[in-house]
Design an enzyme around this catalytic site. Structure first.
Site, PDB file in Angstrom:
ATOM      1  N   GLY A   1       6.592  -5.892  -3.420  1.00  0.00           N
ATOM      2  CA  GLY A   1       8.090  -6.537  -3.241  1.00  0.00           C
ATOM      3  C   GLY A   1       8.736  -5.537  -2.251  1.00  0.00           C
ATOM      4  O   GLY A   1       8.292  -4.828  -1.334  1.00  0.00           O
ATOM      5  N   GLU A   2      10.012  -5.305  -2.654  1.00  0.00           N
ATOM      6  CA  GLU A   2      10.774  -4.393  -1.901  1.00  0.00           C
ATOM      7  C   GLU A   2      11.103  -3.034  -3.141  1.00  0.00           C
ATOM      8  O   GLU A   2      11.987  -3.511  -3.888  1.00  0.00           O
ATOM      9  CB  GLU A   2      11.871  -4.958  -1.525  1.00  0.00           C
ATOM     10  CG  GLU A   2      13.203  -4.206  -0.673  1.00  0.00           C
ATOM     11  CD  GLU A   2      12.609  -3.503   0.290  1.00  0.00           C
ATOM     12  OE1 GLU A   2      12.677  -2.277   0.296  1.00  0.00           O
ATOM     13  OE2 GLU A   2      12.057  -4.132   1.341  1.00  0.00           O
ATOM     14  N   SER A   3      10.685  -1.988  -2.695  1.00  0.00           N
ATOM     15  CA  SER A   3      10.652  -0.773  -3.752  1.00  0.00           C
ATOM     16  C   SER A   3      12.035  -0.434  -3.685  1.00  0.00           C
ATOM     17  O   SER A   3      12.684  -0.209  -4.987  1.00  0.00           O
ATOM     18  CB  SER A   3       9.948   0.169  -3.227  1.00  0.00           C
ATOM     19  OG  SER A   3      10.243   0.770  -1.835  1.00  0.00           O
TER      20      SER A   3
ATOM     21  N   CYS B   1       1.457  -1.964  -3.519  1.00  0.00           N
ATOM     22  CA  CYS B   1       2.404  -1.862  -2.486  1.00  0.00           C
ATOM     23  C   CYS B   1       3.706  -1.147  -2.901  1.00  0.00           C
ATOM     24  O   CYS B   1       3.794   0.010  -3.096  1.00  0.00           O
ATOM     25  CB  CYS B   1       2.549  -3.219  -1.979  1.00  0.00           C
ATOM     26  SG  CYS B   1       3.416  -3.230   0.020  1.00  0.00           S
TER      27      CYS B   1
ATOM     28  N   ARG C   1       6.178   5.428   3.484  1.00  0.00           N
ATOM     29  CA  ARG C   1       6.509   4.263   3.371  1.00  0.00           C
ATOM     30  C   ARG C   1       6.543   3.268   4.524  1.00  0.00           C
ATOM     31  O   ARG C   1       6.790   3.904   5.544  1.00  0.00           O
ATOM     32  CB  ARG C   1       8.114   3.932   2.811  1.00  0.00           C
ATOM     33  CG  ARG C   1       8.402   4.727   1.623  1.00  0.00           C
ATOM     34  CD  ARG C   1       9.740   4.807   1.093  1.00  0.00           C
ATOM     35  NE  ARG C   1      10.499   3.441   0.786  1.00  0.00           N
ATOM     36  CZ  ARG C   1      11.636   3.001   1.521  1.00  0.00           C
ATOM     37  NH1 ARG C   1      11.801   3.481   2.746  1.00  0.00           N
ATOM     38  NH2 ARG C   1      11.931   1.704   1.122  1.00  0.00           N
TER      39      ARG C   1
ATOM     40  N   ILE D   1       1.367  -5.754   3.924  1.00  0.00           N
ATOM     41  CA  ILE D   1       2.570  -6.156   4.336  1.00  0.00           C
ATOM     42  C   ILE D   1       3.640  -5.295   3.996  1.00  0.00           C
ATOM     43  O   ILE D   1       3.751  -4.750   2.940  1.00  0.00           O
ATOM     44  CB  ILE D   1       3.174  -7.440   3.534  1.00  0.00           C
ATOM     45  CG1 ILE D   1       1.955  -8.275   3.457  1.00  0.00           C
ATOM     46  CG2 ILE D   1       4.332  -7.952   3.705  1.00  0.00           C
ATOM     47  CD1 ILE D   1       2.221  -9.678   2.491  1.00  0.00           C
ATOM     48  N   ARG D   2       3.994  -4.549   5.234  1.00  0.00           N
ATOM     49  CA  ARG D   2       4.875  -3.279   5.444  1.00  0.00           C
ATOM     50  C   ARG D   2       4.533  -2.271   4.379  1.00  0.00           C
ATOM     51  O   ARG D   2       5.266  -1.640   3.632  1.00  0.00           O
ATOM     52  CB  ARG D   2       6.383  -3.598   5.013  1.00  0.00           C
ATOM     53  CG  ARG D   2       6.844  -4.684   6.002  1.00  0.00           C
ATOM     54  CD  ARG D   2       8.367  -5.114   5.551  1.00  0.00           C
ATOM     55  NE  ARG D   2       9.188  -3.715   5.542  1.00  0.00           N
ATOM     56  CZ  ARG D   2      10.165  -3.901   4.871  1.00  0.00           C
ATOM     57  NH1 ARG D   2      10.770  -4.707   4.001  1.00  0.00           N
ATOM     58  NH2 ARG D   2      11.090  -2.901   4.832  1.00  0.00           N
TER      59      ARG D   2
ATOM     60  N   HIS E   1      -2.069  -6.101  -1.470  1.00  0.00           N
ATOM     61  CA  HIS E   1      -1.638  -6.946  -2.494  1.00  0.00           C
ATOM     62  C   HIS E   1      -2.797  -7.810  -2.847  1.00  0.00           C
ATOM     63  O   HIS E   1      -3.032  -8.740  -2.535  1.00  0.00           O
ATOM     64  CB  HIS E   1      -0.596  -7.931  -1.846  1.00  0.00           C
ATOM     65  CG  HIS E   1       0.729  -7.376  -1.455  1.00  0.00           C
ATOM     66  ND1 HIS E   1       1.858  -7.278  -2.419  1.00  0.00           N
ATOM     67  CD2 HIS E   1       1.208  -6.536  -0.449  1.00  0.00           C
ATOM     68  CE1 HIS E   1       2.865  -6.701  -1.673  1.00  0.00           C
ATOM     69  NE2 HIS E   1       2.669  -6.488  -0.539  1.00  0.00           N
TER      70      HIS E   1
ATOM     71  N   GLU F   1      -2.726  -9.066  -5.604  1.00  0.00           N
ATOM     72  CA  GLU F   1      -2.156 -10.482  -6.093  1.00  0.00           C
ATOM     73  C   GLU F   1      -2.087 -11.827  -5.172  1.00  0.00           C
ATOM     74  O   GLU F   1      -1.680 -12.798  -5.546  1.00  0.00           O
ATOM     75  CB  GLU F   1      -0.811 -10.277  -6.789  1.00  0.00           C
ATOM     76  CG  GLU F   1       0.175  -9.983  -5.917  1.00  0.00           C
ATOM     77  CD  GLU F   1       0.369  -8.536  -5.338  1.00  0.00           C
ATOM     78  OE1 GLU F   1       1.399  -7.895  -4.997  1.00  0.00           O
ATOM     79  OE2 GLU F   1      -0.714  -7.735  -5.660  1.00  0.00           O
TER      80      GLU F   1
END
Length: 285
Positions: free
Chosen positions: A63-65, A96, A126, A164-165, A253, A255
Site C-alpha cells: 500500500g502506501e507506507s 512492499c 523506498r 509497484i513503486r 506483491h 497478494e
C-alpha cells in the site's frame, strides 16, 4: 492447534492477502502438508490493538507506507505493532510497504514523514524502481519455494513478482542492541525505535542474521522494463526478499497474483513455529 493470523487493514491490499490466505490454508489442510488433524486457521482484519492481541502472526500488506504508519499512529496502533514484532517477536510478514515499515532504516524519507516499526536489520531504498507508471512484472526464481507447489503452480517454477513503486533492501545492517544510530546520520534516512525482545520465547525467535531469500538480477529487471540488456558477466542483483528469525519481508506483491505458493510456505512456517512453542512449553513445564 489453532493459528490466528491478522492482516493489518488500515490501507492497501489487505483483502487480497486474506483471500490468498484462505486459499492457502484450504490447500494445506486438504493435502495435509505438515498439518496435524487438529490444525485450524483463523484470519482477521486488524484495525485495533485489541484485535492485534488475539493474533499469533501478522501480515503488513502493500500500500502506501507513509499512510499506513500515519493511520496506525492516529489509531494508537503503532506502539502495539512495535511490541508485537520486536518485543514479542511474533511471526510477521511485510509486502512492499510492509517491508519498508519492518526495516530498521529507510532512506529517501524526510524526517517526520515516515515512522517505522522495525524488526529487520536492513536499510531499504523506498520507491527504488521509480514512479507507479514504471511498475513491472518479473519472473522470479525463489529458492525457498522450490519444494512448494499449489496444485496449479509447480514447485520450482518461476514466481510472477509484481513490483509497484517497490523498495529494495539496499544494505543488510549489523545487528545492534538498541537503535541503528549509524543510519541516523545519513541524509533523508529514518530509523526505527529500539525495542528489546521480552521473554524466553521472544529471545529464542530473535536472530542476529538476516537471510537473503530472493534476488532480482539486472537482466530480468531490464527485460521486464523493456530496457537495454546488461553484460551477464557484470550483472548485479537487487535484494527483494529477506528473513530475520520469524520476520519476513518481500519487495513485491504476492497478494496481487493468483499464486498461493508464498502464502502456503509462510503458513507452514507458522505451523512449525506453533509446534516448537508447544514442545518448548511441555519441556519447560
Amino acid at each position: 492447534m489453532n493459528i490466528t493470523v491478522g492482516v493489518l487493514a488500515l490501507q492497501g491490499a489487505f483483502r487480497e492477502h486474506l483471500h490468498l490466505l484462505q486459499r492457502a490454508s484450504e490447500y494445506i489442510l486438504k493435502n495435509r502438508l505438515n498439518a496435524r488433524l487438529d490444525t485450524t486457521f483463523v484470519f482477521h482484519e486488524i484495525r485495533t490493538a485489541e484485535k492485534l492481541s488475539l493474533c499469533d502472526a501478522l501480515i503488513i500488506p502493500g500500500g502506501e507506507s507513509t499512510t499506513i504508519s500515519l493511520v496506525a499512529a492516529r489509531s494508537n496502533l503503532l506502539e502495539p505493532l512495535r511490541d508485537f514484532v520486536k518485543l514479542q517477536r511474533k511471526p510477521t510478514w511485510g509486502t512492499c510497504a510492509g517491508l519498508i515499515l519492518l526495516a530498521e532504516s529507510a532512506n529517501r524519507t524526510k524526517q517526520g514523514g515516515q515512522e517505522l516499526i522495525g524488526g529487520l536489520d536492513v536499510r531499504v531504498n523506498r520507491n527504488h524502481f521509480g514512479r507507479q507508471v514504471e511498475s513491472f512484472v518479473a519472473e522470479l526464481d525463489l529458492p525457498f519455494l522450490h519444494g512448494t507447489s499449489s496444485g496449479t503452480d509447480a514447485a520450482g517454477s518461476a514466481f510472477q513478482g509484481i513490483f509497484i513503486r517497490a523498495p529494495v533492501v539496499e544494505r543488510i545492517l549489523p545487528h545492534v542492541e538498541g537503535e541503528q544510530k549509524g543510519e541516523e546520520q545519513r541524509q533523508d534516512t529514518v530509523i526505527a525505535p529500539s525495542r528489546q525482545a521480552k521473554g524466553v520465547e521472544a529471545r529464542r525467535a530473535l536472530s542476529k542474521d538476516v537471510e537473503v531469500l530472493g534476488l532480482l538480477p539486472d537482466r530480468i529487471k531490464k527485460a521486464a522494463l523493456k530496457a537495454s540488456s546488461v553484460d551477464g558477466e557484470a550483472e548485479s542483483a537487487d535484494i527483494i526478499a529477506v528473513r530475520q528469525g520469524n520476520v519476513f519481508g518481500t519487495s513485491f506483491h504476492p497478494e496481487l497474483t493468483g499464486d498461493i505458493r508464498i502464502h502456503v510456505w509462510w503458513l507452514r512456517q507458522l505451523m512449525q513455529h506453533a509446534e516448537e512453542l508447544e514442545n518448548s512449553s511441555l519441556t519447560d513445564g
